[in-house]
Scaffold this motif. Structure first.
Motif, PDB file in Angstrom:
ATOM      1  N   THR A 134       1.426  -1.205   0.256  1.00 42.50           N
ATOM      2  CA  THR A 134      -0.127   0.123   0.237  1.00 42.50           C
ATOM      3  C   THR A 134       1.323   0.870   0.189  1.00 42.50           C
ATOM      4  OG1 THR A 134      -2.447  -1.083   0.614  1.00 42.50           O
ATOM      5  CG2 THR A 134      -1.880   1.221   1.259  1.00 42.50           C
ATOM      6  N   GLY A 135       0.206   2.180  -1.121  1.00 37.63           N
ATOM      7  CA  GLY A 135       0.975   3.642  -0.764  1.00 37.63           C
ATOM      8  C   GLY A 135       0.837   4.884  -0.291  1.00 37.63           C
ATOM      9  N   ALA A 136      -0.600   4.506  -0.091  1.00 39.10           N
ATOM     10  CA  ALA A 136      -1.617   5.259   0.504  1.00 39.10           C
ATOM     11  C   ALA A 136      -2.961   5.470   0.660  1.00 39.10           C
ATOM     12  CB  ALA A 136      -1.992   6.475  -1.104  1.00 39.10           C
ATOM     13  N   PHE A 137      -3.216   6.054   1.730  1.00 43.39           N
ATOM     14  CA  PHE A 137      -4.687   5.973   1.964  1.00 43.39           C
ATOM     15  C   PHE A 137      -6.027   6.908   1.717  1.00 43.39           C
ATOM     16  CE2 PHE A 137      -2.088   3.538   4.495  1.00 43.39           C
ATOM     17  CZ  PHE A 137      -2.228   1.993   4.444  1.00 43.39           C
ATOM     18  N   VAL A 138      -7.305   5.704   1.729  1.00 41.08           N
ATOM     19  CA  VAL A 138      -7.998   7.559   1.801  1.00 41.08           C
ATOM     20  C   VAL A 138      -9.680   7.114   2.688  1.00 41.08           C
ATOM     21  CG1 VAL A 138      -9.984   8.446   0.305  1.00 41.08           C
ATOM     22  CG2 VAL A 138      -8.037   7.465  -1.188  1.00 41.08           C
ATOM     23  N   VAL A 139      -9.552   8.166   4.006  1.00 40.08           N
ATOM     24  CA  VAL A 139     -10.370   7.948   4.884  1.00 40.08           C
ATOM     25  C   VAL A 139     -10.962   9.056   4.115  1.00 40.08           C
ATOM     26  CG1 VAL A 139      -9.045   6.713   5.786  1.00 40.08           C
ATOM     27  CG2 VAL A 139     -10.077   9.301   6.148  1.00 40.08           C
ATOM     28  N   GLY A 140     -12.478   9.158   5.226  1.00 48.22           N
ATOM     29  CA  GLY A 140     -13.403  10.462   5.072  1.00 48.22           C
ATOM     30  C   GLY A 140     -13.207  11.084   5.983  1.00 48.22           C
ATOM     31  N   ARG A 141     -13.777  12.436   6.300  1.00 44.92           N
ATOM     32  CA  ARG A 141     -13.648  13.448   7.046  1.00 44.92           C
ATOM     33  C   ARG A 141     -13.849  12.606   8.865  1.00 44.92           C
ATOM     34  NH1 ARG A 141     -12.114  18.442   7.519  1.00 44.92           N
ATOM     35  NH2 ARG A 141     -11.375  18.821   9.527  1.00 44.92           N
ATOM     36  N   SER A 142     -14.824  12.296   8.779  1.00 42.43           N
ATOM     37  CA  SER A 142     -15.395  11.655  10.263  1.00 42.43           C
ATOM     38  C   SER A 142     -14.492  10.776  10.872  1.00 42.43           C
ATOM     39  CB  SER A 142     -17.106  10.849  10.066  1.00 42.43           C
ATOM     40  OG  SER A 142     -17.851  11.746  10.162  1.00 42.43           O
ATOM     41  N   MET A 143     -13.867  10.003   9.721  1.00 39.61           N
ATOM     42  CA  MET A 143     -13.137   8.953  10.376  1.00 39.61           C
ATOM     43  C   MET A 143     -11.976   9.283  10.762  1.00 39.61           C
ATOM     44  SD  MET A 143     -11.577   5.183   8.294  1.00 39.61           S
ATOM     45  CE  MET A 143     -10.347   4.107   9.384  1.00 39.61           C
ATOM     46  N   PHE A 144     -11.109  10.366   9.820  1.00 36.94           N
ATOM     47  CA  PHE A 144     -10.185  11.572  10.198  1.00 36.94           C
ATOM     48  C   PHE A 144     -10.930  11.771  11.721  1.00 36.94           C
ATOM     49  CE2 PHE A 144      -8.057  15.812  11.067  1.00 36.94           C
ATOM     50  CZ  PHE A 144      -6.732  15.419  11.327  1.00 36.94           C
ATOM     51  N   ASP A 145     -11.708  12.448  11.886  1.00 36.09           N
ATOM     52  CA  ASP A 145     -12.236  13.832  13.468  1.00 36.09           C
ATOM     53  C   ASP A 145     -11.930  12.754  14.395  1.00 36.09           C
ATOM     54  OD1 ASP A 145     -12.169  16.002  11.479  1.00 36.09           O
ATOM     55  OD2 ASP A 145     -14.258  15.962  11.145  1.00 36.09           O
ATOM     56  N   MET A 146     -12.354  11.261  14.222  1.00 38.54           N
ATOM     57  CA  MET A 146     -12.357  10.905  15.361  1.00 38.54           C
ATOM     58  C   MET A 146     -11.324   9.553  15.753  1.00 38.54           C
ATOM     59  SD  MET A 146     -15.501  11.194  16.347  1.00 38.54           S
ATOM     60  CE  MET A 146     -16.379  11.575  16.154  1.00 38.54           C
ATOM     61  N   GLY A 147     -10.736   9.229  14.782  1.00 35.57           N
ATOM     62  CA  GLY A 147      -8.695   8.653  14.152  1.00 35.57           C
ATOM     63  C   GLY A 147      -8.020   9.546  14.991  1.00 35.57           C
ATOM     64  N   VAL A 148      -7.991  10.602  14.706  1.00 35.97           N
ATOM     65  CA  VAL A 148      -6.343  11.180  14.545  1.00 35.97           C
ATOM     66  C   VAL A 148      -5.696  11.073  16.358  1.00 35.97           C
ATOM     67  CG1 VAL A 148      -7.222  13.645  14.951  1.00 35.97           C
ATOM     68  CG2 VAL A 148      -5.105  13.228  14.252  1.00 35.97           C
ATOM     69  N   ASP A 149      -6.305  11.881  17.614  1.00 33.45           N
ATOM     70  CA  ASP A 149      -6.118  11.395  18.232  1.00 33.45           C
ATOM     71  C   ASP A 149      -5.914   9.824  18.687  1.00 33.45           C
ATOM     72  OD1 ASP A 149      -5.665  14.183  18.404  1.00 33.45           O
ATOM     73  OD2 ASP A 149      -7.956  14.018  19.565  1.00 33.45           O
ATOM     74  N   PRO A 150      -6.035   9.047  18.501  1.00 34.66           N
ATOM     75  CA  PRO A 150      -5.412   7.307  18.526  1.00 34.66           C
ATOM     76  C   PRO A 150      -4.576   6.812  18.122  1.00 34.66           C
ATOM     77  CG  PRO A 150      -8.134   7.843  19.024  1.00 34.66           C
ATOM     78  CD  PRO A 150      -7.521   9.181  18.381  1.00 34.66           C
ATOM     79  N   TRP A 151      -4.744   7.559  17.180  1.00 33.68           N
ATOM     80  CA  TRP A 151      -3.330   7.434  15.934  1.00 33.68           C
ATOM     81  C   TRP A 151      -2.412   7.757  16.268  1.00 33.68           C
ATOM     82  CZ3 TRP A 151      -7.151   9.032  11.270  1.00 33.68           C
ATOM     83  CH2 TRP A 151      -7.713   8.475  11.215  1.00 33.68           C
ATOM     84  N   GLY A 152      -1.936   8.817  17.687  1.00 33.80           N
ATOM     85  CA  GLY A 152      -0.843   8.760  18.054  1.00 33.80           C
ATOM     86  C   GLY A 152       0.317   9.631  17.292  1.00 33.80           C
ATOM     87  N   ASP A 153       1.539   9.880  17.463  1.00 33.39           N
ATOM     88  CA  ASP A 153       2.350  10.651  17.246  1.00 33.39           C
ATOM     89  C   ASP A 153       2.775  10.568  15.689  1.00 33.39           C
ATOM     90  OD1 ASP A 153       1.733  12.314  19.816  1.00 33.39           O
ATOM     91  OD2 ASP A 153       3.347  11.410  19.997  1.00 33.39           O
ATOM     92  N   ASP A 154       2.430   9.095  15.460  1.00 31.47           N
ATOM     93  CA  ASP A 154       3.026   8.720  14.179  1.00 31.47           C
ATOM     94  C   ASP A 154       2.009   9.163  12.728  1.00 31.47           C
ATOM     95  OD1 ASP A 154       2.135   6.557  14.462  1.00 31.47           O
ATOM     96  OD2 ASP A 154       3.272   5.290  14.862  1.00 31.47           O
ATOM     97  N   GLY A 155       0.849   9.234  13.656  1.00 34.78           N
ATOM     98  CA  GLY A 155      -0.247   9.056  12.858  1.00 34.78           C
ATOM     99  C   GLY A 155      -0.892   7.171  12.364  1.00 34.78           C
TER     100      GLY A 155
END
Length: 194
Positions: free
Chosen positions: A56-77
């Motif tokens: 996998t070279g890149a990912f696509v997500v929706g805005r809601s997934m980003f908003d809910m996931g960005v903090d739990p995904w941690g410092d390395d994203g």
């Protein structure tokens, strides 16, 4: 050229997020149950989770997934690859270690073009949520659909296929593997317009 792969976990009754999604319940109430196979499963399930990143070279997500996931995904994203966020709300790019989140406001086709350019010869993986995956299916932009079906009847929440995905999206099953905590289904999308 890489493939466009839509990948998502869901309950046996088609739920991809529990009810009452919030910052406290980022996947809805009890929604984490849909992903336990990835983090608390067997070695075979860990192999399926690792497959998400292989090639996998890149990912696509929706805005809601980003908003809910960005903090739990941690410092390395978490992703450690470029991530393109489909949204109607402009935002400057967010950089978390090796992961850069780029916000795309001009539709799924534009998000896919940018993701494919970033991925080069590797795959682009569409992570969700359900609304984003349906938009890509409706536009005929998906080559492969991977569903991880958790043996659980959720009853309520966000259903993956509760809206139009196109005129009969035809699928060819290419792989089925059952592990203790999920059944992993892989389909080739036969009427992709790519």
């Amino acid at each position: 050229m890489g493939r466009v792969i839509a990948e998502i976990s869901m309950s046996a009754d088609g739920i991809v997020a529990g009810p009452d999604t919030s910052t406290e319940h980022r996947l809805g109430k009890d929604g984490d149950l849909l992903h336990e196979w990835m983090f608390e499963g067997t070695d075979a399930e860990a192999g399926f989770a690792a497959k998400l990143f292989e090639g996998t070279g890149a990912f696509v997500v929706g805005r809601s997934m980003f908003d809910m996931g960005v903090d739990p995904w941690g410092d390395d994203g978490t992703f450690k690859k470029p991530v393109f966020v489909v949204t109607n709300r402009p935002h400057e790019p967010v950089v978390k270690g090796p992961t850069t989140f780029t916000f795309v406001t001009d539709g799924v086709e534009s998000a896919l073009r940018q993701a494919k350019a970033a991925a080069g010869a590797e795959n682009v993986v569409l992570m969700g949520g359900g609304t984003t995956l349906r938009q890509f299916l409706l536009a005929g932009l998906v080559d492969e659909l991977r569903l991880h079906v958790v043996p659980l009847l959720f009853g309520a929440g966000v259903r993956l296929f509760d809206a139009e995905v196109g005129a009969h999206v035809k699928l060819e099953r290419t792989e089925v593997e059952a592990t203790p905590n999920a059944t992993h289904l892989t389909f080739r999308v036969l009427n992709s317009q790519r």
